[in-house]
Design a protein around this motif. Structure first.
Motif, mmCIF file in Angstrom:
data_model
loop_
_atom_site.group_PDB
_atom_site.id
_atom_site.type_symbol
_atom_site.label_atom_id
_atom_site.label_comp_id
_atom_site.label_asym_id
_atom_site.label_seq_id
_atom_site.Cartn_x
_atom_site.Cartn_y
_atom_site.Cartn_z
ATOM 1 N N LEU A 1 0.833 -1.204 0.000
ATOM 2 C CA LEU A 1 0.000 0.000 0.000
ATOM 3 C C LEU A 1 0.874 1.263 0.000
ATOM 4 O O LEU A 1 0.568 2.251 -0.676
ATOM 5 C CB LEU A 1 -0.932 0.007 1.208
ATOM 6 C CG LEU A 1 -2.001 -1.087 1.250
ATOM 7 C CD1 LEU A 1 -2.815 -0.978 2.539
ATOM 8 C CD2 LEU A 1 -2.920 -1.008 0.039
ATOM 9 N N ILE A 2 1.958 1.220 0.774
ATOM 10 C CA ILE A 2 2.888 2.350 0.803
ATOM 11 C C ILE A 2 3.585 2.484 -0.551
ATOM 12 O O ILE A 2 3.729 3.588 -1.083
ATOM 13 C CB ILE A 2 3.910 2.171 1.942
ATOM 14 C CG1 ILE A 2 3.193 1.962 3.289
ATOM 15 C CG2 ILE A 2 4.854 3.366 2.018
ATOM 16 C CD1 ILE A 2 4.112 1.571 4.430
ATOM 17 N N ASP A 3 3.984 1.352 -1.125
ATOM 18 C CA ASP A 3 4.597 1.372 -2.457
ATOM 19 C C ASP A 3 3.645 1.969 -3.486
ATOM 20 O O ASP A 3 4.054 2.707 -4.383
ATOM 21 C CB ASP A 3 4.973 -0.046 -2.898
ATOM 22 C CG ASP A 3 6.100 -0.643 -2.061
ATOM 23 O OD1 ASP A 3 6.866 0.133 -1.456
ATOM 24 O OD2 ASP A 3 6.200 -1.877 -2.008
ATOM 25 N N GLY A 4 2.353 1.668 -3.338
ATOM 26 C CA GLY A 4 1.362 2.133 -4.301
ATOM 27 C C GLY A 4 1.125 3.631 -4.254
ATOM 28 O O GLY A 4 0.506 4.192 -5.168
ATOM 29 N N CYS A 5 1.618 4.303 -3.201
ATOM 30 C CA CYS A 5 1.453 5.756 -3.107
ATOM 31 C C CYS A 5 2.486 6.503 -3.942
ATOM 32 O O CYS A 5 2.322 7.707 -4.192
ATOM 33 C CB CYS A 5 1.568 6.201 -1.645
ATOM 34 S SG CYS A 5 0.241 5.589 -0.587
#
Length: 211
Positions: free
Chosen positions: A191-195
């Motif tokens: 999820l953090i990577d997707g930001c």
């Protein structure tokens, strides 16, 4: 922000083995963010909120990236209860403590990328940065450039998820919901990577971020 990386003063994040950390702030009161939801046809869903009650939960967060490492989310909360003389939001020393905590947790130098908030530019913060220049490099984002900050994606996940249409009874409940939601994001590095992709920035193998 220069094409080819976020390095400052001729030193690169790759040379330092640094984490690149983006910081941003958000806040939430007892009135919930509105979001789409399900309802019976012809019946508009209604979220009942209390007419009384004040206060606000402020969040300062860092999203941290380094090639070969799991992406991290590190944050602090400030709860404003509406009492007389109580600080409404973070002071510059709260940001200092967040940076120190991140450095201790990450165990490596930090390239800190943040905006031009007045508390980021006070003399105390500049002195702190100068005293820790051996492991801390600060890069200012251009004015009015939230689209370059992946931390904005964390706020979107929070307000479209756990906080969407939430009619919290009081501030303690709101704090619990926010902490629980942020902890779930902390355990889901994807999820953090997707930001990062929506910003148009990419992480190079060497550790620099480019656009």
């Amino acid at each position: 922000m220069e094409e080819g990386g976020l390095a400052a003063g001729g030193r690169s994040a790759a040379a330092d083995g640094a984490w690149i950390c983006f910081e941003d702030e958000a806040g939430q009161g007892l009135r919930p963010p509105r979001a789409r939801t399900w309802g019976r046809r012809g019946h508009t869903p209604v979220v009942h909120v209390r007419g009384r009650g004040s206060g606000r939960v402020n969040i300062a967060a860092l999203v941290c990236y380094k090639p070969g490492e799991r992406s991290r989310l590190i944050y602090r909360l400030h709860v404003y209860r509406g009492r007389k003389g109580e600080p409404k939001t973070f002071g510059w020393m709260d940001y200092r403590d967040l940076i120190l905590h991140a450095h201790a947790q990450l165990g490596a130098p930090i390239v800190l990328v943040w905006d031009n908030l007045n508390l980021h530019l006070v003399p105390g913060m500049k002195t702190f940065a100068a005293e820790h220049a051996d492991w801390l490099t600060i890069v200012q984002l251009p004015a009015y450039a939230p689209d370059l900050n992946p931390t904005e994606g964390i706020w979107s996940l929070l307000k479209r998820g756990a906080l969407a249409n939430l009619a919290a009874a009081d501030l303690p409940q709101l704090v619990r919901v926010i902490k629980r939601a942020l902890k779930k994001i902390q355990y889901r590095a994807h999820l953090i990577d997707g930001c990062l992709p929506p910003t148009g920035l990419t992480m190079r193998t060497g550790g620099d971020i480019t656009n």
